[in-house]
Design an enzyme around this catalytic site. Structure first.
Site, short mmCIF file in Angstrom:
data_model
loop_
_atom_site.label_atom_id
_atom_site.label_comp_id
_atom_site.label_asym_id
_atom_site.label_seq_id
_atom_site.Cartn_x
_atom_site.Cartn_y
_atom_site.Cartn_z
N GLY A 232 -66.84 17.86 -0.37
CA GLY A 232 -68.23 17.43 -0.40
C GLY A 232 -68.39 16.11 -1.12
O GLY A 232 -67.46 15.62 -1.78
N PRO A 234 -69.73 13.34 -3.91
CA PRO A 234 -69.81 13.46 -5.38
C PRO A 234 -71.16 14.00 -5.82
O PRO A 234 -72.21 13.61 -5.32
CB PRO A 234 -69.62 12.00 -5.85
CG PRO A 234 -68.89 11.32 -4.74
CD PRO A 234 -69.38 11.97 -3.49
N GLY A 235 -71.13 14.93 -6.78
CA GLY A 235 -72.36 15.47 -7.35
C GLY A 235 -72.97 16.63 -6.61
O GLY A 235 -74.04 17.10 -6.98
N THR A 236 -72.31 17.14 -5.56
CA THR A 236 -72.90 18.23 -4.78
C THR A 236 -72.62 19.60 -5.38
O THR A 236 -73.18 20.59 -4.90
CB THR A 236 -72.38 18.19 -3.33
OG1 THR A 236 -70.94 18.09 -3.34
CG2 THR A 236 -72.95 17.00 -2.58
N LYS A 238 -69.20 20.87 -6.53
CA LYS A 238 -67.88 21.48 -6.31
C LYS A 238 -67.30 22.02 -7.62
O LYS A 238 -66.85 23.16 -7.68
CB LYS A 238 -66.94 20.42 -5.70
CG LYS A 238 -67.43 19.85 -4.38
CD LYS A 238 -66.44 18.87 -3.79
CE LYS A 238 -66.28 17.63 -4.63
NZ LYS A 238 -67.52 16.84 -4.75
N THR A 239 -67.31 21.20 -8.65
CA THR A 239 -66.77 21.64 -9.94
C THR A 239 -67.64 22.74 -10.54
O THR A 239 -67.13 23.66 -11.19
CB THR A 239 -66.66 20.44 -10.90
OG1 THR A 239 -65.91 19.40 -10.28
CG2 THR A 239 -65.98 20.84 -12.19
N HIS A 455 -94.08 -9.94 2.11
CA HIS A 455 -92.82 -9.36 2.59
C HIS A 455 -92.91 -7.83 2.58
O HIS A 455 -92.60 -7.17 3.59
CB HIS A 455 -91.66 -9.84 1.69
CG HIS A 455 -90.32 -9.35 2.13
ND1 HIS A 455 -89.41 -10.14 2.80
CD2 HIS A 455 -89.71 -8.14 2.00
CE1 HIS A 455 -88.32 -9.45 3.05
NE2 HIS A 455 -88.46 -8.23 2.56
N GLU A 456 -93.34 -7.26 1.45
CA GLU A 456 -93.43 -5.80 1.36
C GLU A 456 -94.55 -5.26 2.24
O GLU A 456 -94.41 -4.18 2.83
CB GLU A 456 -93.65 -5.39 -0.10
CG GLU A 456 -92.56 -5.82 -1.07
CD GLU A 456 -91.18 -5.37 -0.64
OE1 GLU A 456 -91.07 -4.32 0.03
OE2 GLU A 456 -90.19 -6.06 -0.97
N HIS A 459 -93.17 -4.86 5.73
CA HIS A 459 -92.43 -3.61 5.91
C HIS A 459 -93.39 -2.44 6.13
O HIS A 459 -93.20 -1.62 7.04
CB HIS A 459 -91.58 -3.32 4.66
CG HIS A 459 -90.34 -4.16 4.56
ND1 HIS A 459 -89.41 -4.22 5.56
CD2 HIS A 459 -89.88 -4.94 3.55
CE1 HIS A 459 -88.42 -5.03 5.18
NE2 HIS A 459 -88.67 -5.48 3.97
#
Length: 649
Positions: A232, A234-236, A238-239, A455-456, A459
């Site tokens: 998976g 990183p950070g999902t 597993k550990t 510009h924003e 968008h």
């Protein structure tokens, strides 16, 4: 208490090292102090003429050592071979000077003339053999080596008696570095602490059951799996899953990282693998957890030099042998975690080694809500905190990201001297993590600020009027991190993306530059991030997903990761030219499309930009007042208005 003892041992070691360094310094100082000073022949004969030289030693017919006299008293007599010269008592001085000579016969004649002229009793000796004997060497350096041997014997005895301290790894370099957790250890993490990840939890829970009651699974002739690989991003989690297994299993649990096997010495990695599995067999039933296994599990033979020794490959070979060499009923299961499964060796992934592959994906909407509930239970919250809204605001966030948001919101609330965390603090935390630190004091010229606002607004306008563009959340022209302004969206969570959806996303990304060109008749460097994302999106449409008619249903994506796309392109130069043309064509078409949308809504664009200049931050409701209600696709409409309830079984 253990840490205090370790610190005391460490302090004693440095005291001993300091004492040894002092002795070493004294020895070298003494050696350098006793070395003779170099002079020339004229200086020597000047000293000789004053009667200060007791004797000289000519060595190998080219170097002369000079020994001076030391005037002690006026006692007459001779004692132990010492000399009386002109009624005065002298004793030999250590070697003082040395110099080189050219012609020995010429020097000897000149020396004899000086002796006769000044009535000297200076002796001359000739030595042509090596005079540095074993006895002299011991007298000069013996004390130093004795001190060195005593120091190391004393140090090693202390290491052996305490079982640790600096240097103890010298004796245990081939031993495993795995940390052992057993049923007596206070491992508090359980499956209740793992929110979401229901499929992965079910898989690892079954692994725990294998170890607790193996007869339930083997009575029908089945075999206990030997390994499970957690894959998976990183950070999902597993550990975290592995920690939960350690807390639930109540069996010995060996935990270590893939890098713990790697060492600069040849054979150490393989030795550590053997030692780890020997300890595991002794503790059976048990679990071995190897985090970041890609440190030793990379595909073999890719970067090794012919004839060289690859320690990592030796370590992997030993791991493969140990995993495949287990007896069927040893009840030892290997758990491993990685986010680089594409580079793992195929021999490591085959059944019989890692029988199960468990995917740990980023959490979905309901799973994010569960993760928020876990991390929010220890926080002091105000009544306006909406967990459902926070879960919707964080698509694509991992469990570690959500934990970081909760912690950051608490820090923000404390920074504002609040007694509880409110909804605004969570929004600020999300902005802080995604966009970076807010730079309120950054000086921006009025004309630049106006360009940023348009510009924003460009968008926001294009995305509001396109069917498949992500729904707008807010727009800001407050600088954060490297960005001078930004528009925040709520991406639709979908498993598949159509061609029209990808085109709308590109068109919305180009809305900022289009607005600049329409309003100011010029463009700026502010669209760098937009152009980068647009180019990658168009490239993936043509090269990876096969969404271009001219290239056809062809994908040049290599899921194995064995080929470097940038250095070994899997297509001809002619195809590369077509790909470049099609990428440019897609971007040009969407750029013209975004300009057309903005020209048709130029008045509303200016209204939105002016309001943004006035307020600096505007939200979805403000945009709705100018453009009216937006028509969403059915899936997005349902997601925004109706939280998805879990389906009951």
């Amino acid at each position: 208490m253990t840490n205090k003892k370790a610190r005391n041992r460490n302090n004693f070691f440095w005291i001993y090292a300091a004492i040894f360094s002092i002795f070493l310094g004294i020895f070298f100082f003494k050696s350098s102090f006793s070395r003779p000073k170099k002079i020339d022949q004229d200086t020597f004969f000047e000293i000789l003429s004053r009667g200060e030289v007791q004797k000289i030693v000519v060595k190998h017919k080219e170097i002369v050592y000079v020994y001076l006299k030391r005037n002690l008293s006026s006692i007459n007599g001779i004692k132990n071979g010492q000399h009386i010269i002109n009624g005065r008592y002298f004793i030999s001085q250590p070697l003082q000077y040395e110099f080189e000579i050219g012609d020995l016969q010429f020097f000897q004649k000149k020396f004899e003339k000086f002796k006769e002229k000044y009535n000297l009793d200076t002796l001359i000796e000739f030595k042509n053999q090596q005079e540095y004997t074993l006895t002299k060497f011991f007298l000069d350096y013996g004390i130093f080596f004795i001190l060195l041997i005593i120091f190391w014997i004393f140090l090693f005895k202390r290491i052996g008696s305490t079982g640790g301290g600096p240097g103890s790894q010298i004796f245990n370099i081939g031993k495993s570095r795995a940390k052992l957790f057993n049923e007596n250890d206070d491992v508090k993490t359980t499956f209740k602490d793992v929110a979401g990840l229901e499929g992965a939890k079910e898989e690892v829970q079954e692994i725990v059951e294998f170890l607790k009651s193996p007869q339930k699974y083997t009575k029908l002739g089945g075999k206990i799996p030997k390994g499970a690989l957690l894959i998976g991003q990183p950070g999902t989690g597993k550990t975290l899953l592995a920690k939960a297994v350690a807390g639930e299993a109540k069996v010995p649990f060996f935990s270590l990282s893939g890098s713990d096997f790697v060492e600069m010495f040849v054979g150490v990695g393989a030795s550590r693998v053997r030692d780890l599995f020997e300890k595991a067999k002794e503790k059976s039933p048990c679990i071995i957890f190897i985090d970041e296994i890609d440190a030793i599990g990379r595909t073999r033979g890719k970067s090794s030099i012919a004839g060289s020794n690859d320690e990592r490959e030796n370590t992997l070979n030993q791991l493969l042998t140990e995993m495949d060499g287990f007896d069927t009923y040893t009840n030892v299961i290997v758990l491993a975690a990685t986010n680089r499964s594409d580079i793992l060796d195929n021999a490591l992934l085959r059944p019989g080694r890692f029988d199960r592959t468990i995917l740990v994906d980023p959490p979905e909407l309901n799973e994010r809500k569960e993760i928020f509930d876990v991390h929010l239970k220890n926080l002091i919250l105000s009544d306006d905190v909406d967990v459902d809204f926070l879960a919707k605001q964080t698509p694509g966030f991992s469990g570690a990201d959500i934990a970081n948001i909760c912690n950051e919101s608490a820090l923000i609330a404390a920074r504002k001297d609040r007694n509880e965390i409110n909804h605004e603090d969570f929004l600020d935390a999300i902005d802080r993590i995604i966009g970076g630190l807010e730079k309120k004091n950054k000086v921006i010229k009025p004309e630049e600020k106006k360009r940023i606002a348009y510009h924003e607004a460009g968008h926001a306008t294009v995305s509001w009027l396109l069917k498949y563009a992500s729904p707008l959340v807010k727009i800001t022209i407050v600088p954060r991190g490297r960005s001078l302004g930004s528009a925040w969206y709520l991406p639709e969570e979908r498993q598949l993306t159509t061609l029209d959806q990808m085109k709308d996303e590109i068109c919305a990304l180009l809305g900022g530059r289009s607005a600049e060109e329409i309003i100011f008749r010029s463009i700026s460097t502010g669209a760098l991030n937009d152009l980068e994302r647009v180019t990658k999106q168009a490239q993936s449409m043509v090269v990876i997903f096969g969404l271009n008619k001219k290239i056809g249903n062809i994908s040049y994506y290599d899921s194995t990761g064995q080929n470097d796309f940038f250095f070994s392109k899997p297509y001809s130069e002619k195809t590369a030219q077509i790909i470049d043309e099609e990428i440019s064509k897609i971007i040009s078409e969407q750029y013209e499309r975004s300009k057309k949308i903005l020209k048709n809504n130029e008045i509303k664009l200016s209204m939105l930009a002016n309001e943004l200049l006035e307020k600096e931050v505007i939200f979805r409701e403000d945009v709705k007042k100018i453009f009216g209600e937006r028509t969403f696709p059915d899936e997005v409409e349902n997601m925004l208005n109706n939280p998805i309830e879990p389906i009951s079984s």
